[in-house]
Every structure is written in C-alpha cells, then in structure tokens.
Design a protein around this motif. Sequence first.
Motif, PDB file in Angstrom:
ATOM      1  N   ASN A  51       0.828  -1.205   0.000  1.00  0.00           N
ATOM      2  CA  ASN A  51       0.000   0.000   0.000  1.00  0.00           C
ATOM      3  C   ASN A  51       0.864   1.256   0.000  1.00  0.00           C
ATOM      4  O   ASN A  51       0.568   2.226  -0.712  1.00  0.00           O
ATOM      5  N   ALA A  52       1.929   1.224   0.785  1.00  0.00           N
ATOM      6  CA  ALA A  52       2.829   2.377   0.820  1.00  0.00           C
ATOM      7  C   ALA A  52       3.514   2.576  -0.536  1.00  0.00           C
ATOM      8  O   ALA A  52       3.611   3.700  -1.041  1.00  0.00           O
ATOM      9  N   ALA A 100      -1.939  -8.339  -7.898  1.00  0.00           N
ATOM     10  CA  ALA A 100      -2.571  -7.875  -6.670  1.00  0.00           C
ATOM     11  C   ALA A 100      -3.847  -8.651  -6.381  1.00  0.00           C
ATOM     12  O   ALA A 100      -4.107  -9.053  -5.229  1.00  0.00           O
ATOM     13  N   MET A 101      -4.653  -8.901  -7.406  1.00  0.00           N
ATOM     14  CA  MET A 101      -5.872  -9.675  -7.208  1.00  0.00           C
ATOM     15  C   MET A 101      -5.537 -11.099  -6.764  1.00  0.00           C
ATOM     16  O   MET A 101      -6.220 -11.670  -5.902  1.00  0.00           O
ATOM     17  N   ALA A 129      -6.656  -4.651   2.910  1.00  0.00           N
ATOM     18  CA  ALA A 129      -6.866  -5.221   1.582  1.00  0.00           C
ATOM     19  C   ALA A 129      -7.774  -4.340   0.740  1.00  0.00           C
ATOM     20  O   ALA A 129      -7.580  -4.189  -0.478  1.00  0.00           O
ATOM     21  N   THR A 130      -8.785  -3.726   1.380  1.00  0.00           N
ATOM     22  CA  THR A 130      -9.696  -2.851   0.647  1.00  0.00           C
ATOM     23  C   THR A 130      -8.967  -1.630   0.101  1.00  0.00           C
ATOM     24  O   THR A 130      -9.162  -1.230  -1.057  1.00  0.00           O
ATOM     25  N   VAL A 131      -8.107  -1.035   0.929  1.00  0.00           N
ATOM     26  CA  VAL A 131      -7.328   0.115   0.460  1.00  0.00           C
ATOM     27  C   VAL A 131      -6.454  -0.289  -0.718  1.00  0.00           C
ATOM     28  O   VAL A 131      -6.309   0.467  -1.698  1.00  0.00           O
ATOM     29  N   TRP A 132      -5.884  -1.489  -0.666  1.00  0.00           N
ATOM     30  CA  TRP A 132      -5.033  -1.945  -1.760  1.00  0.00           C
ATOM     31  C   TRP A 132      -5.857  -2.136  -3.039  1.00  0.00           C
ATOM     32  O   TRP A 132      -5.432  -1.766  -4.127  1.00  0.00           O
ATOM     33  N   VAL A 189      -7.296   2.876  -8.829  1.00  0.00           N
ATOM     34  CA  VAL A 189      -6.656   4.115  -9.262  1.00  0.00           C
ATOM     35  C   VAL A 189      -5.589   3.823 -10.308  1.00  0.00           C
ATOM     36  O   VAL A 189      -5.445   4.542 -11.304  1.00  0.00           O
ATOM     37  N   LEU A 190      -4.827   2.756 -10.098  1.00  0.00           N
ATOM     38  CA  LEU A 190      -3.809   2.356 -11.064  1.00  0.00           C
ATOM     39  C   LEU A 190      -4.451   2.003 -12.407  1.00  0.00           C
ATOM     40  O   LEU A 190      -3.910   2.324 -13.480  1.00  0.00           O
TER      41      LEU A 190
END
Length: 542
Positions: free
Chosen positions: A290-291, A334-335, A360-363, A369-370
Amino acid sequence: MNPSLQPAGQWAVPAEAAAATRPPLTATQKLLLPLGVFLFDWLFWRERAGVNMLVFDVFIVVAQLVQLPRHAAARRSGYFWLMAFGSLLSGVFMAIYGSGVAALASAVSVLLLLGYVNQPSLKLLLFAGITGLGSAAEAWLRVLRGVRPPSHAGAGVRRGWFYGRLLLVPLGILGAFHLLFAVANPEYARLSSRLLNVLGEWLLRLLPDISLAHLLFLGLGFGVAAAVVVAVPVYFFADQESRFGEFVRRQRDRVASFAVRRPDFRLKTTKALDLRKEYLVAVAVFGLVNALLLVVNAIDVRWLWFGFEPAPGFDLAQFVHEGTYVLIFSILLAMGIVLWFFRRNLNFYAPGLRALRWGATVWVLQNAVLAVSVGLRNYYYILHSGVAYKRIGVCFFLLLVFFGLGTVLGKIWQQRSAYSLVRLNSLAVYAVLLLLAAGNWEVWMTEYNLQPRFRSVDIGFLLDMPDRALPTLLARRTVLNRATQLTVNAEYGNPAVIDATEAQRRLDLAAAAARANYADYHDWQGFNWADYEAAQQLGVHE
C-alpha cells in the motif's frame, strides 16, 4: 431433456450404463440430424459468414428446445436461457456486421449452450464449454454406432458394415496427423495437395456434381449436426463443480474425537499460531505494498491525470505499450495475492480481521486508481495516434478489471470463494464478448483516424480493414492529401512512408477490388447488412 442425457438427480450414473438402456437415436433426432447436415451444407458451402450463421443458430436453439421435455432441468437453468439468447443475439450481429468477433461470440455461445444442455447443474462457463466440446467429440461416434444395416441384408453386408465403421476411427486419426504434417512440412504439404487434386479430379469424373472437398465439407457438417442434435453425457466437470461453494467455509482442525485432551490442545494451539503468523505476513504485505503503490499512484495522478502533454519527441507508443502491460500485470498480481490470503480461515481470524479487511480494501481501491492511470495512458495514445484493435481491447479489458476488483471486494467483505469470483468474472467476460460483437468497429475506427487533426495516418492499417470500411475511407480521402505523413505497416516494426499519390492509388485499387468482389457475390447466405450498405455506397447495386 435431450433423450441421450440423464434426468435430474441421476447425473452420477455412468454414461455406458445410460447408453445400454437407451436407444442411440430417437425419432426426433433421426429427423433433426439429416436436416442439420442439409442446412449446414446449404448455408455454408462456398459461402461467406453472414445471415447464414443467424439461420443456423436459430436451428440449434430450436433443436434444443424441441428435444427438451417441458420439465427438463435445462429449462429451469438461467444459464441455458442466457446462452440461447446469446446465440441468437450474436447471430443477429453476424447478419448485421459479419465481423470476426461476432462469429467468435456465436461459436462460443453455441458451445456453452450445448454444455448447459448436457449438464444443467453447471455454472462455470469454462466447465460448460469443455463439457460441450467433450460431448461434440463423441456425438458423431454415438450416431455411427447407432446406424445399422437393413435387417434383410446378408451376413457379408453386415460384416462389411461392421469393419467399415471400425475403419472410421483410424481414418480420423490419419486425417489429424495429415493436417499436422502438412503444417510442419511444406514439401509434404505440396505433394499431398497434388495427390488430393488427383483424387478430386477422379471423383469429379465419377460423380460430376460432387467434389472431394464437398464430401469433406459434408463430413464436417455431419460432425457439427451430430454435436447439436445428440448430446453424450459428460459428468466429470459437473462432479468437480459440485465440490465448490459460493462462500469460504471455516476449516475445522482435523483432530480425532477420541484424542486425549493434551495433544488436542497442543494441536489447536499450533493451528492458532500458524494462523497468527499468516495474519502477520498478510498485514506486512498489505502495509508495504500500500505504501509503495501510494507513491506510484501519487506520481501518476500528478503526471497523467491533469494537463498531461507529451513533450516533442516523446515516444508515446513505448510509453503506453510497456507501461500498460506492466501495470496490468501488477493489477492481476494484486488480485491473486488477495485471493491467496483470503482463501481459508484467515477470513474468520477475529482478533485482526477488521484491520486486515481494511488494508486489503485500500489496496484494491489503489489498484482501481492504477487501472484509471492505465486507461489514461491508453486515452492519450488514442488522442494523439488514433484508434487500433489493441487500444479498443485495452478499454474493454479495463472494464473487466474494474468488475474484477469489485468482486475481490465482495470476497474480502462477504467471504466469497475463488469459485464465486471465477463464475462472476467469466460471465463478465462473456458479456464483454457480446458487447464487442455489437460494434461496427472498423467503420468507427476509420472515421476517427481520418480526422483532419491527425497529421500522421497509417493508411496501410486502414486499407487492411474489411471492405465495409472503404466507403468511409473514400468519403474522407481528401484527408490523405493534407496529412504530413502516410505510413504502411506501422503496427509491425519500422513503418514505411509513402506519399499522397501512392496512397490514393492504393485506395483506388482497394475500391475496385471491393466492387468486383461485391458484384460477383449474388447469394443471400453470406449476406450482411454492413456489406450491403457498402456495396450500395460503392455503386455496385445501383
């Protein structure tokens, strides 16, 4: 239900036992099979693809409905009706546009329809497609096994009939290897082609109205008609799917009920520690990525989202191609990581489940966004260079990515299983396929790419499109005279630059070839509305 299938509730019965207790062909199948062969030959022999695919799709759907009893399990399956609708809809698109993607949608829809007729309990589209293929591969053998010589025939005729049927399998295998060798060895292909031509000429003298190619085509028609009319039960994938569930279930510790308390306590403690270790790993992964992704998204938002203008000499193609592929792979990875961590009991780890879900939701949201950044790269490429097939494909792929990320959120918060995600996303892929089949993409691409604002035009790409795009190209041919650069083969390596005179000459040659092609075709089977309109605009049918 199709008489060659098992009724609902008896799908576990072996196919051999079913064949032993049922007649090979019913009266309806004996009527539909020759009708299917006749239609296939009449509609497709030496014909283009167009309205003939719609007519044959109608025959396929009607054949299934005629054979299904009123209370058959397939009639209660929403997937069956979805595929029946998709088969007819894609057939309509073939009659309108005659495009390759519409033909693909029609073939996929029919195959899935046959799979759901075979096993109505299926939900995964992949399993239904493979089931349909398995049934089709055996259907023609089932038909041939059911054919018998006349009852009054002598022993010699019956013996010849028996050995003649035995030879069909070796001949089929021989034909498959012949095709493989012909593709791999050009000299073998040349010699075998000469031999087939000699056989065809001999057959033409023997039977003036039938050629070897036509006989082979009739054999193909028989195989297709048999696959449509006769369904051979395929239970493997239905049995496999019956083990899956829509939601993740808590897995109990596998400790025998007669175990003593102390070993039982130690085993459960070990399980809890293992689950805590997995939780800590998941928290670390989601925190770190996430970072990192926050930094990447911040750069993209600042650089791409607002006021992006490529600098002079900026390689926009490389920027889009390399960046898009890498970012798409990152999103898929990521998925996959989310699916891995939320596959089992971590969904029920109460001490840290809420924090894990939010991480996980933030990711997932950051990956959305990506995906927007990927879409913007593709948009800028289209804005400055025009539209191409891959650029349209990226747009629809991103639609699937957003849908897939939504289903991943459902997995995180609703404890859905990977099976549920595959089922939902496969339906989304099928919907996108039908959506692609509904477009007249070549004409739309030509209209967009011939806007006066484009100083460079890939005329080779436009001339390689189907003939239905030529009227649009002819109507805007003055754009070619104003273009700064005209290229051919720009999508494959270094483009070759031509002048406006050469481009106009190539356009005139393509238009003349299209007029001759349209004028020589008079049958209705390969008719489609887009080609009819193009022929009218080219002055062929005036």
